[in-house]
Design a protein around this motif. Structure first.
Motif, mmCIF file in Angstrom:
data_model
loop_
_atom_site.group_PDB
_atom_site.id
_atom_site.type_symbol
_atom_site.label_atom_id
_atom_site.label_comp_id
_atom_site.label_asym_id
_atom_site.label_seq_id
_atom_site.Cartn_x
_atom_site.Cartn_y
_atom_site.Cartn_z
ATOM 1 N N GLU A 147 0.578 19.713 16.446
ATOM 2 C CA GLU A 147 -0.239 18.495 16.360
ATOM 3 C C GLU A 147 -0.242 17.724 17.675
ATOM 4 N N LYS A 148 0.907 17.638 18.319
ATOM 5 C CA LYS A 148 0.980 16.926 19.598
ATOM 6 C C LYS A 148 0.062 17.577 20.625
ATOM 7 N N VAL A 149 0.146 18.893 20.720
ATOM 8 C CA VAL A 149 -0.707 19.626 21.661
ATOM 9 C C VAL A 149 -2.171 19.461 21.256
ATOM 10 N N GLY A 150 -2.438 19.577 19.942
ATOM 11 C CA GLY A 150 -3.806 19.460 19.442
ATOM 12 C C GLY A 150 -4.432 18.119 19.761
ATOM 13 N N ASN A 151 -3.682 17.039 19.630
ATOM 14 C CA ASN A 151 -4.218 15.713 19.926
ATOM 15 C C ASN A 151 -4.602 15.582 21.401
ATOM 16 N N VAL A 158 0.841 -1.192 0.000
ATOM 17 C CA VAL A 158 0.000 0.000 0.000
ATOM 18 C C VAL A 158 0.883 1.250 0.000
ATOM 19 N N VAL A 159 0.540 2.204 -0.873
ATOM 20 C CA VAL A 159 1.150 3.528 -0.851
ATOM 21 C C VAL A 159 0.072 4.516 -0.444
ATOM 22 N N THR A 160 0.262 5.205 0.669
ATOM 23 C CA THR A 160 -0.725 6.177 1.135
ATOM 24 C C THR A 160 -0.414 7.556 0.555
ATOM 25 N N ILE A 161 -1.483 8.296 0.259
ATOM 26 C CA ILE A 161 -1.349 9.648 -0.287
ATOM 27 C C ILE A 161 -2.359 10.547 0.420
ATOM 28 N N SER A 162 -1.888 11.639 0.989
ATOM 29 C CA SER A 162 -2.796 12.604 1.606
ATOM 30 C C SER A 162 -2.644 13.957 0.925
ATOM 31 N N GLY A 163 -3.768 14.664 0.827
ATOM 32 C CA GLY A 163 -3.759 16.044 0.360
ATOM 33 C C GLY A 163 -4.418 16.879 1.436
ATOM 34 N N THR A 164 -3.631 17.685 2.160
ATOM 35 C CA THR A 164 -4.137 18.347 3.366
ATOM 36 C C THR A 164 -3.731 19.811 3.420
ATOM 37 N N ARG A 165 -4.275 20.489 4.449
ATOM 38 C CA ARG A 165 -3.862 21.875 4.687
ATOM 39 C C ARG A 165 -2.390 21.885 5.107
ATOM 40 N N ASN A 166 -2.064 21.223 6.195
ATOM 41 C CA ASN A 166 -0.644 21.114 6.567
ATOM 42 C C ASN A 166 -0.374 20.102 7.691
ATOM 43 N N MET A 167 -1.368 19.732 8.458
ATOM 44 C CA MET A 167 -1.103 18.844 9.595
ATOM 45 C C MET A 167 -1.654 17.452 9.312
ATOM 46 N N TRP A 168 -0.766 16.539 8.980
ATOM 47 C CA TRP A 168 -1.132 15.182 8.587
ATOM 48 C C TRP A 168 -0.322 14.126 9.336
ATOM 49 N N MET A 169 0.730 14.534 10.062
ATOM 50 C CA MET A 169 1.735 13.604 10.570
ATOM 51 C C MET A 169 1.172 12.547 11.524
ATOM 52 N N PHE A 170 0.385 12.974 12.509
ATOM 53 C CA PHE A 170 -0.114 12.011 13.486
ATOM 54 C C PHE A 170 -1.367 11.298 12.977
ATOM 55 N N SER A 171 -2.017 11.881 11.995
ATOM 56 C CA SER A 171 -3.076 11.151 11.298
ATOM 57 C C SER A 171 -2.471 9.953 10.566
ATOM 58 N N GLN A 172 -1.316 10.159 9.963
ATOM 59 C CA GLN A 172 -0.624 9.062 9.293
ATOM 60 C C GLN A 172 -0.208 7.987 10.288
ATOM 61 N N GLU A 173 0.185 8.387 11.482
ATOM 62 C CA GLU A 173 0.526 7.411 12.515
ATOM 63 C C GLU A 173 -0.681 6.542 12.870
ATOM 64 N N LYS A 174 -1.850 7.171 12.953
ATOM 65 C CA LYS A 174 -3.079 6.411 13.238
ATOM 66 C C LYS A 174 -3.388 5.454 12.086
ATOM 67 N N GLU A 209 13.021 12.458 10.663
ATOM 68 C CA GLU A 209 13.386 11.266 9.883
ATOM 69 C C GLU A 209 12.380 10.150 10.098
ATOM 70 N N TYR A 210 11.888 10.020 11.330
ATOM 71 C CA TYR A 210 10.886 8.977 11.605
ATOM 72 C C TYR A 210 9.580 9.268 10.863
ATOM 73 N N LEU A 211 9.111 10.496 10.949
ATOM 74 C CA LEU A 211 7.829 10.863 10.359
ATOM 75 C C LEU A 211 7.869 10.839 8.830
ATOM 76 N N GLN A 212 9.043 10.990 8.258
ATOM 77 C CA GLN A 212 9.182 10.875 6.804
ATOM 78 C C GLN A 212 9.138 9.414 6.347
ATOM 79 N N GLY A 213 9.302 8.515 7.290
ATOM 80 C CA GLY A 213 9.364 7.089 6.948
ATOM 81 C C GLY A 213 8.007 6.420 7.023
ATOM 82 N N ILE A 214 8.038 5.102 6.903
ATOM 83 C CA ILE A 214 6.799 4.321 6.881
ATOM 84 C C ILE A 214 6.712 3.303 8.022
#
Length: 304
Positions: A233-237, A119-135, A296-301
């Motif tokens: 994002e961390k604070v927002g979550n 699977v290759v995931t693709i998101s198109g967002t305003r700017n905050m997607w990092m922890f959504s990708q973790e979920k 580096e972690y968040l850029q990875g899979i």
């Protein structure tokens, strides 16, 4: 024998559909090698677009707590075919994969479609997607899918400008530039140029070299990490966890609490966020190495 490629996504405005179709085009262009199938997830009762303000904010608790809605069954051509690769396009709602995406992932259909498939995931967002990708990583792991790549396309304007343009787009349907505000969302240039990622994916897939796909995607600009937004994002979550549980618990007071949440969210964006930015800048020398590892972690899979 041709390889089967599934393009799975949910879109409201059409932006994400344009992105995933551009990414899939290199596979479409080699119709002798690949058969491409499109599956646009559909809810039994879909959300409106443009949104009304009341409906948008009222989706918050269910969005954040990942409470699914009922989806329409996927087409037979999706259910009765084993795919060799899945391109998975998704939106982010309230720092979480959107309700339609969560609804698919929690449906009885997801495991059969995703299991043992790259699977290759693709998101198109305003700017905050990092922890959504973790979920999303957790869902894919639990469904025994093989996450091999991620592409995150974002609005490149500053945080505050993009808030104004995205609200205009969501509530009026107007994406185009108007007055002092630029166009909303991912730029047309990036949407139209996203085919370059499809060419990278196709090359790695054809060469049976998916293990190095994400490294190649990152080198070509597929994932940008802004350290300040990671902090936001961390604070927002943490804050969204409190608000969403409170609203769901106090059902009789939901309309009033949603109004309070709306006021709080606007205050957080325009008042609290600048304070977080200042603190972030002041502590940059102290946490430079930690933030580098985090980037580096968040850029990875991989999943921690």
């Amino acid at each position: 024998m041709r390889k089967n490629v599934l393009v799975l996504y949910y879109t409201q405005s059409g932006q994400l559909e344009d992105i995933v179709k551009n990414v899939a085009k290199p596979f479409e262009d080699k119709s002798d090698e690949y058969e491409v199938t499109y599956y646009n997830i559909q809810l039994k009762e879909d959300f409106p677009f443009p949104w009304t303000s009341d409906v948008f904010f009222n989706t918050f608790p269910e969005s954040y707590l990942q409470i699914p809605s009922e989806i329409l069954p996927p087409p037979e051509e999706v259910l009765n075919k084993k795919f060799d690769l899945i391109i998975f396009g998704y939106q982010v709602w309230y720092l979480t994969p959107s309700i339609p995406i969560i609804s698919f992932l929690k449906s009885k259909y997801a495991a059969d479609i995703l299991k043992d498939t790259p699977v290759v995931t693709i998101s198109g967002t305003r700017n905050m997607w990092m922890f959504s990708q973790e979920k999303l990583k957790v869902y894919l792991r639990d469904l025994k899918a093989k996450l091999v790549g991620n592409i995150a396309l974002v609005d490149r304007h500053d945080n505050y400008t993009s808030v104004l343009t995205i609200l205009r787009w969501m509530t009026t349907g107007q994406k185009e530039k108007s007055g002092l505000l630029p166009a909303a969302g991912v730029s047309d240039e990036e949407v139209n140029g996203s085919g370059k990622y499809g060419r990278i994916i196709e090359t790695h897939f054809r060469n049976n070299d998916l293990d190095t796909l994400q490294t190649d995607l990152v080198k070509n600009g597929a994932v940008e990490i802004r350290a300040f937004l990671v902090r936001v994002e961390k604070v927002g979550n943490k804050i969204f966890t409190i608000w969403s549980n409170l609203i769901m618990k106090k059902k009789e007071k939901r309309p009033l609490l949603i109004k309070f949440f709306k006021v709080y969210l606007m205050a957080a964006i325009w008042v609290i966020s600048p304070i977080v930015l200042v603190l972030h800048l002041l502590t940059t020398p102290i946490f430079w190495f930690k933030r580098k590892r985090q980037r580096e972690y968040l850029q990875g899979i991989n999943l921690k």
